[in-house]
Design an enzyme around this catalytic site. Structure first.
Site, mmCIF file in Angstrom:
data_model
loop_
_atom_site.group_PDB
_atom_site.id
_atom_site.type_symbol
_atom_site.label_atom_id
_atom_site.label_comp_id
_atom_site.label_asym_id
_atom_site.label_seq_id
_atom_site.Cartn_x
_atom_site.Cartn_y
_atom_site.Cartn_z
ATOM 1 N N TYR A 117 0.848 -1.183 0.000
ATOM 2 C CA TYR A 117 0.000 0.000 0.000
ATOM 3 C C TYR A 117 0.892 1.244 0.000
ATOM 4 C CZ TYR A 117 -4.336 -2.480 1.366
ATOM 5 O OH TYR A 117 -5.446 -3.273 1.423
ATOM 6 N N GLU A 160 -5.689 -1.841 8.621
ATOM 7 C CA GLU A 160 -5.639 -1.751 10.085
ATOM 8 C C GLU A 160 -4.796 -0.552 10.529
ATOM 9 O OE1 GLU A 160 -7.551 -4.566 8.831
ATOM 10 O OE2 GLU A 160 -5.479 -5.250 8.650
ATOM 11 N N ASN A 208 -9.855 0.402 -2.710
ATOM 12 C CA ASN A 208 -9.560 -0.820 -1.965
ATOM 13 C C ASN A 208 -10.845 -1.392 -1.398
ATOM 14 O OD1 ASN A 208 -7.885 -2.771 -0.438
ATOM 15 N ND2 ASN A 208 -8.631 -1.623 1.322
ATOM 16 N N GLU A 209 -11.238 -2.556 -1.875
ATOM 17 C CA GLU A 209 -12.432 -3.243 -1.384
ATOM 18 C C GLU A 209 -13.641 -2.305 -1.316
ATOM 19 O OE1 GLU A 209 -10.619 -6.815 1.348
ATOM 20 O OE2 GLU A 209 -10.973 -4.888 2.338
ATOM 21 N N GLU A 235 -5.551 -10.641 -2.223
ATOM 22 C CA GLU A 235 -5.290 -10.728 -0.791
ATOM 23 C C GLU A 235 -5.603 -12.140 -0.321
ATOM 24 O OE1 GLU A 235 -7.098 -7.833 1.725
ATOM 25 O OE2 GLU A 235 -6.476 -6.120 0.507
ATOM 26 N N TYR A 258 0.640 -10.614 12.352
ATOM 27 C CA TYR A 258 -0.365 -11.162 11.443
ATOM 28 C C TYR A 258 -0.257 -12.675 11.261
ATOM 29 C CZ TYR A 258 -3.987 -10.063 7.979
ATOM 30 O OH TYR A 258 -5.184 -9.931 7.301
#
Length: 632
Positions: free
Chosen positions: A84, A130, A189-190, A268, A337
């Site tokens: 990103y 996040e 994004n989404e 993703e 993660y």
């Protein structure tokens, strides 16, 4: 020809330059990265190309570790790195851009190319990830209190245009057709999961992005399999995101309803997952991840792991999530993660299992598999307790501003990104019940309540605790130290911070507030406070400041982990670098990752701001050689 050229003023040197330029142009003209929709594949220089990529966000690791992590990604057989681009990292204050240090995007791209990796860029401008406010800079809300992010709002569009006019020229020189490694660039994004479903906005963003990227890289969108109706953009490659659960055939079938031809891409693929404070640490088993990966690669799909290396949400960059009515969940500081490369960039068993699977389908890059880097522990550091944030010295030294208003104002209205705001007002003398009920409506996010500098309790958005009994006669001044715990990054675009509603005692609204802002972003102010500390100490209020120095005698300096067990909640600075939020009382994360790059041989400095626990003078801090992320 030579004689003719000289008559026109061209010398041999100029002619050589023209020839070199022509050769370079001819070379780049041969470079192309496109989509062959009929054969359902990408084409690189006219030949079929398939990628397995790993997400690694440059702003979640210090630049000194970038090459090691990128090399580890390549050693796993992956041929692409995806990242990103975070608007707030590069424009933290309106019109003031940052492109060095952890924000050196172009250096990151260059290192990736040197490590034989192609690059996928996702500039958003919304990224989720996040991160605080999904990567948007907070000042958008200060400048435009009613802005509607991610929609065809003219104020928002104007700011995106301005941001892209600064960002995109830096990207252009790294596009594949110009000799760089960037093969793909995302749009939004989404977006299919966002309630606005604003087609005009997506069309605007498509045209804006195309004006810079043109046909020199592939543009794409990414969405969940059930979000394509609002997320896809006609004429732009649609990709999916999903994890190790479910049959990929079912997901691809949903994609084919909207995009009958073209390469299959899981943009993703989740080998791990995010974690909030007060939750068990998220873990994803390796077996299903590898099995799902093999299925997709057998189908000829392209895959990007989200995340391959997660890294860390340093300082105040971690975000939060809306957990439904009355629920608010804040993200932990670590972005480990459960990724193939852990928070420090070391390979895990999941890494090697994924590598074995990838090399069944892609050629071995011949890059040696990395080993784990050494870690170090340090002798305990005894902390010196100084004053509190409520002291006069702290107000004079650490405060960004102090002003008054009839009703409380929020962070954005006060042009403050993060940290703390102290709200103060007088308790009316006509209230005589014992106890009185304090209520704070629309508290975003956590308030440390004091009366006449004495700590009285905590109010919390996370636990929907908005009322607190206040004893009659405990004092005359009500003081609320309000913490911003991270703006929501997914689902809600406008999550403002501070006290955004009425404050009442026994139903009576309290007015005439003074507000003092402590952004805690300028470390030089903390240094000044420590240097000028008078030695007086207040032991009754919360938000205490601790300081110590410690020595590292060895020239071999490695990563370590700050261990705050015995402490409550706060932030810690080492050599002026904000490691992020600690909260061992809530867990599951206990330790904070300390990169070796911020440590030095000889004297080092540590400053801790403890928000809620009365930690005694002389309490020690430990540095461990292992992370504790699942301490709950």
């Amino acid at each position: 020809m030579l004689t003719s050229s000289r008559r026109k003023g061209l010398g041999m040197k100029q002619i050589c330059i023209l020839i070199l330029v022509a050769l370079v142009a001819a070379t780049y003209a041969e470079r192309s990265f496109k989509i062959d929709y009929e054969r359902d594949t990408f084409l690189m220089d006219g030949k079929p190309f398939r990628f397995v990529s790993g997400a690694f966000h440059y702003f979640r690791a210090l630049p000194g570790s970038w090459r090691q992590i990128l090399r580890s990604i390549r050693a796993a057989g992956l041929n692409v790195v995806e990242t990103y681009i975070e608007w707030s990292t590069h424009e933290p204050t309106e019109g003031q851009y940052t492109w060095d240090g952890i924000a050196n995007l172009e250096q990151f791209i260059q290192i990736a190319q040197e490590e034989d990796l192609y690059v996928i860029l996702r500039p958003g401008p919304y990224i989720c990830a996040e991160r605080d406010m999904g990567g948007f800079p907070y000042w958008l809300h200060t400048k435009y209190p009613n802005i509607k992010l991610r929609t065809y709002d003219l104020d928002y569009l104007r700011e995106v245009e301005k941001w892209y006019s600064v960002l995109m020229p830096r990207i252009q020189n790294h596009l594949y057709q110009r000799g760089g490694p960037v093969i793909m660039v995302s749009i939004e994004n989404e977006y299919g999961s966002f309630s606005a479903c604003d087609g005009r906005y997506l069309s605007f963003l498509k045209n804006l992005t195309e004006s810079y990227i043109r046909n020199e890289a592939v543009l794409f969108t990414n969405d969940g399999p059930d979000q394509l109706a609002c997320g896809r953009i006609p004429g732009v490659l649609a990709t999916l995101d999903f994890g190790a659960v479910g049959n990929p055939d079912n997901y691809w079938q949903k994609l084919r309803k909207y995009q009958p031809k073209g390469p299959l891409v899981n943009a993703e693929f989740y080998p791990g997952w995010l974690t909030h404070w007060m939750e068990p640490l998220a873990r994803v088993a390796t077996g299903p991840v590898v099995s799902q990966l093999r299925k997709m690669l057998q189908q000829g799909a392209n895959v990007n792991f989200y995340m391959f290396h997660g890294g860390t949400n340093f300082a105040f960059t971690s975000g939060a999530n809306d957990g439904g009515p009355g629920r608010f969940n804040t993200d932990i500081t670590s972005y480990d993660y459960d990724a193939p490369l852990d928070e420090a960039g070391d390979p895990t068993s999941k890494y090697f299992a994924i590598r074995d699977a990838v090399l069944e389908f892609l050629p071995d890059p011949g890059v040696p598999v990395p080993g784990r880097l050494p870690k170090m522990s340090l002798p305990p550091v005894q902390m010196n307790r100084l004053g509190t944030l409520l002291s006069e010295q702290a107000r004079q030294t650490l405060a960004k501003y102090s002003l008054s208003s009839q009703r409380p104002l929020g962070f954005e209205a006060l042009n403050q990104h993060s940290g703390l705001i102290l709200y103060e007002t007088q308790i009316p003398g006509y209230l005589h019940s014992d106890p009185m009920t304090l209520r704070v409506d629309m508290l975003h996010d956590r308030a440390y309540v004091h009366v006449d500098n004495k700590f009285a309790g905590i109010l919390s958005r996370e636990t929907a605790t908005y009322t607190l009994p206040i004893r009659l006669g405990s004092g005359s001044k009500l003081q609320l130290v309000v913490e911003n715990q991270g703006r929501i990054n997914y689902g809600i675009a406008n999550d403002k911070k501070g006290i955004l509603g009425a404050v009442t005692l026994n139903g009576n609204e309290l007015l005439n507030w003074s507000m003092t802002g402590f952004p805690l972003e300028d470390y030089s102010l903390l240094e000044k406070y420590i240097d000028q500390f008078s030695g007086s100490e207040d032991t009754t209020s919360s938000v205490k400041i601790y300081h110590a120095e410690f020595d590292i005698s060895s020239s071999n300096i490695y990563d370590t982990y700050f261990d705050p067990r015995g402490w409550g909640k706060g932030v810690v600075f080492i050599n002026g670098f904000n490691l992020g939020r600690y909260w061992p009382l809530a867990g599951p994360q206990i330790t904070l990752y300390v990169p070796r790059h911020i440590l030095r041989q000889g004297k080092n400095t540590i400053v801790v701001l403890e928000y809620e626990t009365d930690v005694p003078q002389g309490t020690v801090i430990n540095f461990r050689d292992q992370a504790i992320l699942d301490g709950r």
